[in-house]
Design a protein around this motif. Structure first.
Motif, PDB file in Angstrom:
ATOM      1  N   UNK B 506       0.831  -1.205   0.000  1.00  0.00           N
ATOM      2  CA  UNK B 506       0.000   0.000   0.000  1.00  0.00           C
ATOM      3  C   UNK B 506       0.868   1.258   0.000  1.00  0.00           C
ATOM      4  N   UNK B 509       2.203   1.640  -3.349  1.00  0.00           N
ATOM      5  CA  UNK B 509       1.127   1.711  -4.337  1.00  0.00           C
ATOM      6  C   UNK B 509       1.304   0.645  -5.425  1.00  0.00           C
ATOM      7  N   UNK B 511       0.301  -3.588  -6.381  1.00  0.00           N
ATOM      8  CA  UNK B 511      -0.753  -4.558  -6.090  1.00  0.00           C
ATOM      9  C   UNK B 511      -0.159  -5.818  -5.488  1.00  0.00           C
ATOM     10  N   UNK B 512      -1.012  -6.591  -4.856  1.00  0.00           N
ATOM     11  CA  UNK B 512      -0.574  -7.899  -4.371  1.00  0.00           C
ATOM     12  C   UNK B 512      -1.672  -8.911  -4.616  1.00  0.00           C
ATOM     13  N   UNK B 513      -1.273 -10.179  -4.694  1.00  0.00           N
ATOM     14  CA  UNK B 513      -2.251 -11.211  -5.009  1.00  0.00           C
ATOM     15  C   UNK B 513      -3.001 -11.623  -3.735  1.00  0.00           C
ATOM     16  N   UNK B 514      -3.969 -12.529  -3.860  1.00  0.00           N
ATOM     17  CA  UNK B 514      -4.770 -12.859  -2.671  1.00  0.00           C
ATOM     18  C   UNK B 514      -3.937 -13.434  -1.516  1.00  0.00           C
ATOM     19  N   UNK B 519       2.391  -8.173  -6.947  1.00  0.00           N
ATOM     20  CA  UNK B 519       1.985  -8.486  -8.307  1.00  0.00           C
ATOM     21  C   UNK B 519       2.940  -7.842  -9.309  1.00  0.00           C
TER      22      UNK B 519
END
Lengths: 320, 651, 157
Positions: B506, B509, B511-514, B519
């Motif tokens: 965060x 900024x 993304x990340x996977x579940x 990412x």
């Protein structure tokens, strides 16, 4: 209200030398609604009127007077518009002198005219407890508040005397008139979705696109730069179609979302009597529910659409 | 405007479920489209040549390509336009592959949808402007977050390439998971012998600033100009004065402190240097265990420290570093095996993790390399290894394969036999996954040369029995139940996202996977990049990786950072906001919502106006949506462009 | 031919480039079959969405509008989706008053890796809009409007 008016005149006389202009009301061409009076000389003070016909919210003139020292006479509801302008830094507090008044209710000229049959001969209007008395050619005629007053008077929260620099009359609770007449919003809620669309279709087909609603709105500070009459950006086309007119009403409502104090100027100004405040009222209700916010209360707050919380406690997001 | 439309077949990827010829024919009907065709592979060399040629032949001044996602080839086609002399922003893409042909089965519906997406693109393109990129200065410095082997490699490569590097490590020493390993597969060479010199290089490199025991607090700015605030946690030791002599640890009376470095199977002192090869070799105090810090008395370390480096009143310190690029190399954490009740769930002292076993094997570990049971210190004879503990198990939310456990277990069976020739290893496995250079040969050696008995099946229960453990499982190849009495059980715990990975993502900024792994920009073509320009990934933070892959990705991330910062200035994205002064009434609503402080209020001919600082604007468009007059417009995503798309779809 | 002549309805999606558009791509790469009604408008951020785009879409006769962005705190621009959430929550009060069923508009968050989630969002939203049928259109118009209408209507083959 004579004493309030005298108090007001005294206060204005005293303050006038330090001000470029004071905005108040005076008798205008319509016997049911007083017109704005721009006072620059002491002689004008005598022309000030103060009674339930002072319906117009004068706050909308303030942004245009920015840079000048302006005094303004304001009912409790008008003060909320001033608060909103202060909040958005569209006027400067040190340049504005607010003369607050103890309003007992303001006449809705359109419905009063309908109730009276004509506005001719109206000399005076007084609110006494549960009835509104029009003195027509010396004859008193009584009406219930729901018949002749503005709908906003039914939810009146009173004058915010704290913000006023001067206050004429008694500070106290606002008049309580009981249940307001049925609003357009309530009528719409009883309809199904298609009926609502048809309702607006009918209403908007009467709209003459005069933009009086916008010109009267104290928060429509864009005025000449309004998105409704622009091709860059081109939100609304000029086709004479209810769809485009309703689109403009949606623009007005969303541009004033979280800012509109429901002063009612848009509807008061509409020559076709269209219920154009309905959309704003619907947005305000949700903003109150979701963001616990009411416009025009605290000059130090930020309108809810210009800030956020990372966790919005009242927003229930859908699970998929 | 003369618009050309190119509808790509993408082989059968699109043409299989979209009538591309019909889409091209439909496109000819759209306003200002003067040329439309379908093409086998628009992105291929002949495909691009076709576009260039059509631009010349039909005097096109705008191009729509209907093909894959713009996230894939928008940049490719923009370059094509530039080659043909057009402005790169006179281009739009209709995504008729990912959003149409691959997800819809009905060819007629797909064809209609594709044609409408092309119509939207055409209507938007008709309102596009020729945008020119500006330039801005950049900081030629890199921050590497995480000092495991991937981060070390990235830091060294960047530093060797001439960049200043700030390496931030959460633990008191760099080295990461690799520094805890005894040996590495498939060569069985000593882990600290190959990692140690690299760690020393980090310490000695003139271009590297190392912040150990530090974490990223906040990240501001953008590619070329990030401002990263690093929290340097209190070590309670002045590291400038500390020489790493170890006198303090020798005298520390708090000797029963859980030893994080040794995976809690040994004990250490409250003030310690985590391991002999630690970099930086500096002491730090565990505040929870220190008698002085918890009870106010003691101070033995301060008395013996020859340089007077102990600082009981030390506080966390915030430092801000300006960097042009950031490499995240935060690695992974180990799965918490107590979630498996059937394996004793942490209740049996001799059921341990593979990483704990690794510490038992290590000569610098708590048993100095002698394999001893944690319960009684006895040397085990029969050892059961259980695979896939926290891997490939949907029931505990870990459906993925960690990928390296099969290999380290094979290594551990080999090392076990080396340490204790009379021992016997048993391995319960699901499948053996050894697809790497010399990997499969290695697992075969474990079985064939070192006699490890591999049993294909899951363990259903472990029960204590006479000081040993009865391991009950199934042999699915022979179709029978097996029971093995073991002295020690080693669980091949899988990898999971590092603690705090989500919060760091965060801040960055990205993304990340579940599962919390960061990412990458594209699973195949941008495995090192992220969707945030200037932020790159290395090692297991992007997904579990073995050492060679981590090192390779560390080097790759360094190469990306070096190539980014090889320029003196970066081209600014012209897709930023702009204010039409004539429309602006100076209400300041845009300024109040801008997440980047990219809007300033100026005075223009005595009137207040908003003005965009173009190098700070990131192009989110929050201001455009807030501006009631439509004076602030995000270029390339203006109100009129989006309205045109909406109107193209329905009116 | 009107698109509604088939079984499709007119559904518009406003997606942010970084999370949900990429999530829709992920769904495509995974070949997760979806209803074909949805048409996606790509935006940099949900914070770019002026709620009036959605009003415009419904005024023009859209049957459903779906907004999707990054999960809260995952916004590529840090704060865009937080503003979007407030704006869109407010919009929800406007739509039913002008005769747009609340079920015709939804907003949600789908990350770049959530291809499966995207599929289920599209499937259930499409189903929800189909249950409501097509959006009633404005019928009346001036003669001038009726003259203009064929000229601005896109040709759909």
């Amino acid at each position: 209200m004579a004493s309030s008016l005298d108090e007001l005149k005294t206060a204005i006389r005293k303050a006038l030398p330090g001000l470029d202009v004071v905005i108040a009301w005076t008798a205008g061409p319509d016997a049911l609604s007083h017109a704005p009076l721009f006072i620059t000389e002491e002689a004008d003070v005598a022309r000030i009127e103060w009674d339930p016909r002072c319906s117009q919210n004068l706050a909308g003139y303030l942004p245009g007077l920015r840079g000048k020292k302006a005094g303004i006479v304001a009912k409790g509801c008008d003060v909320r518009s001033i608060v909103e302008l202060l909040q958005e830094k569209l006027i400067d507090r040190e340049d504005v002198v607010i003369f607050g008044l103890d309003c007992q209710g303001a006449v809705d000229a359109r419905s009063a005219r309908a109730a009276l049959g004509s506005s001719r001969g109206v000399r005076d209007v007084a609110i006494d407890g549960a009835s509104v008395c029009f003195s027509v050619n010396g004859e008193p005629r009584f009406f219930s508040p729901g018949e002749v007053l503005q709908s906003k008077c039914f939810g009146c929260a009173g004058a915010d005397a704290g913000l006023c620099d001067h206050f004429a009359g008694e500070r106290g609770l606002p008049p309580q008139f009981g249940n307001p007449p049925e609003s357009t919003l309530e009528r719409l809620e009883a309809m199904d979705m298609e009926e609502r669309l048809r309702f607006w279709e009918t209403q908007m087909s009467r709209c003459i696109r005069c933009y009086a609603c916008r010109s009267a709105c104290p928060l429509c500070v864009c005025q000449d730069h309004c998105a409704a009459q622009s091709r860059e950006p081109h939100w609304v086309d000029q086709t004479d179609h209810p769809r485009e007119k309703l689109m403009f009403q949606a623009i007005h409502a969303l541009h004033t979302a979280g800012r509109c104090t429901e002063c009612g100027e848009c509807e008061r100004a509409c020559p076709m009597g269209l219920p154009v405040m309905t959309l704003k009222r619907a947005l305000n209700r949700r903003i109150k529910d979701v963001f616990d916010y009411q416009a025009g209360i605290d000059p130090n707050q930020t309108p809810p659409l210009f800030e956020f919380r990372e966790v919005e406690t009242n927003i229930k997001e859908r699970e998929w | 405007m003369n618009i050309g439309v190119f509808v790509c077949h993408c082989g059968s990827n699109i043409a299989g479920t979209v009538d591309t010829e019909a889409v091209a024919k439909a496109a000819l009907e759209y306003r200002e489209v003067v040329f439309a065709t379908d093409a086998m592979y628009a992105c291929s060399e002949p495909g691009q040549a076709g576009i260039v040629e059509a631009i010349g032949t039909y005097a096109l001044d705008g191009v729509v390509v209907a093909s894959c996602t713009p996230r894939m080839h928008e940049a490719t086609f923009r370059r094509t336009l530039e080659r043909a002399g057009l402005n790169r922003y006179m281009f739009e893409m209709a995504n008729i592959r990912e959003h149409v042909s691959w997800v819809g089965k009905d060819k007629a519906a797909n064809t209609r949808k594709a044609a409408e997406l092309v119509h939207m693109a055409v209507e938007k393109l008709r309102r596009n402007e020729r945008l020119q990129a500006g330039e801005f200065d950049i900081a030629k410095r890199v921050m590497v977050i995480g000092g495991g082997v991937a981060g070390i490699q990235a830091a060294l490569d960047c530093a060797d390439g001439g960049l200043e590097v700030v390496l931030v490590e959460r633990e008191p020493s760099i080295g990461g998971k690799m520094s805890k390993l005894d040996k590495t597969f498939p060569t069985v060479d000593c882990s600290s012998c190959i990692l140690g010199p690299k760690m020393v290089d980090v310490a000695q490199h003139p271009n590297i600033t190392l912040y150990a025991l530090s974490e990223v607090d906040s990240v501001d700015g953008f590619v070329g100009n990030f401002n990263v605030t690093v929290r340097r946690k209190a070590a309670y030791v002045d590291w400038d004065a500390c020489t790493g002599c170890g006198e303090c640890a020798a005298k520390c009376p708090s000797k029963k402190t859980p030893d994080r470095f040794n995976e809690f199977i040994g004990l250490t002192t409250a003030i310690n240097i985590p391991f002999p090869q630690a970099i930086p070799k500096k002491a730090s105090i565990n505040a929870n265990a220190c008698i002085k810090l918890t009870k106010g008395k003691c101070g033995a370390c301060a008395k013996v420290c020859p340089t007077g480096a102990i600082r009981f009143d030390q506080k966390d310190e915030l430092v801000t570093e300006k960097v042009g690029a950031i490499i995240a190399a935060t690695g992974y954490d180990l799965f918490d095996f107590t979630k498996y009740g059937e394996y004793g769930g942490g209740r049996y002292p001799d059921v341990i993790t593979a990483m704990q076993y690794e510490r038992l094997l290590s000569a610098s570990g708590p048993t100095e390399g002698h394999i001893r049971r944690p319960s009684d210190g006895a040397e085990p004879r029969d050892i059961v290894f259980i695979q896939c503990v926290g891997s490939r198990d949907k029931s505990i939310g870990r459906p993925y394969c960690t990928g390296f456990c099969c290999m380290y277990t094979a290594k551990q069976t080999i090392l076990t036999k080396d340490h204790m020739p009379d021992s016997q290893s048993y391995v319960f496995y699901m499948d053996i996954r050894s697809p790497g250079k010399n990997y499969d040969e290695f697992t075969r050696r474990a079985m064939e040369e070192y006699g490890a008995k591999y049993i294909r099946g899951r363990v259903s229960a472990i029960q204590p029995k006479n000081g040993r453990y009865l391991v009950k499982g199934a042999d699915t190849l022979l179709g029978r139940q097996v029971e093995i009495e073991a002295d020690l059980v080693v669980l091949a715990v899988g990898a999971e996202a590092a603690r705090g990975a989500g919060e760091l993502a965060e801040k960055l900024r990205i993304s990340y996977d579940p599962y919390g792994f960061f990412l990458e920009g594209h699973p195949k073509l941008k495995p090192v990049e992220t969707n945030t320009a200037g932020v790159y990934l290395a090692g297991s933070c992007q997904g579990p990786k073995d050492i060679p892959s981590s090192v390779a990705q560390g080097g790759a991330a360094a190469a990306k950072a070096l190539s980014l910062l090889s320029k003196d200035k970066l081209a600014s994205d012209p897709q930023v906001s702009g204010v039409k002064l004539a429309r602006c009434i100076g209400c300041g609503k845009c300024e109040s919502v801008c997440p980047f402080g990219a809007i300033e209020m100026i005075e223009f001919r005595g009137m207040p106006k908003a003005s965009i600082i173009e190098t700070v604007c990131q192009g989110c468009g929050v201001c455009t949506a807030a501006c009631p007059q439509g004076a602030a417009q995000l270029r390339h995503f203006t109100d009129n462009q989006i309205l045109a798309e909406v109107n193209a779809l329905c009116l | 031919m009107s698109v509604t002549e088939g079984k499709e309805l007119r559904i518009i999606g406003f997606l942010c480039n970084w999370c949900s558009y990429a999530g829709a791509d992920t769904a495509g790469v995974g070949r997760f079959a979806q209803p074909t009604d949805l048409r996606i408008v790509r935006l940099p951020c949900t914070g770019r969405i002026n709620p009036l785009f959605i009003v415009r879409a419904f005024m023009n006769g859209a049957d459903g509008v779906l907004v999707s962005g990054c999960h809260p705190r995952d916004c590529h621009y840090s704060e865009g989706n937080f503003y979007a959430r407030r704006r869109l929550e407010t919009l929800k009060a406007l739509l039913p008053v002008i005769g747009v069923d609340p079920g015709r508009f939804e907003y949600t968050w789908v990350s770049a890796s959530e291809g499966q989630r995207w599929r289920s969002v599209v499937a259930s939203f499409t189903e929800q809009v189909h249950a409501l049928g097509s959006m009633p259109r404005f019928m009346s118009g001036t003669s001038l409007d009726l003259c203009l209408r064929p000229a601005v209507q896109p040709r759909v083959f």
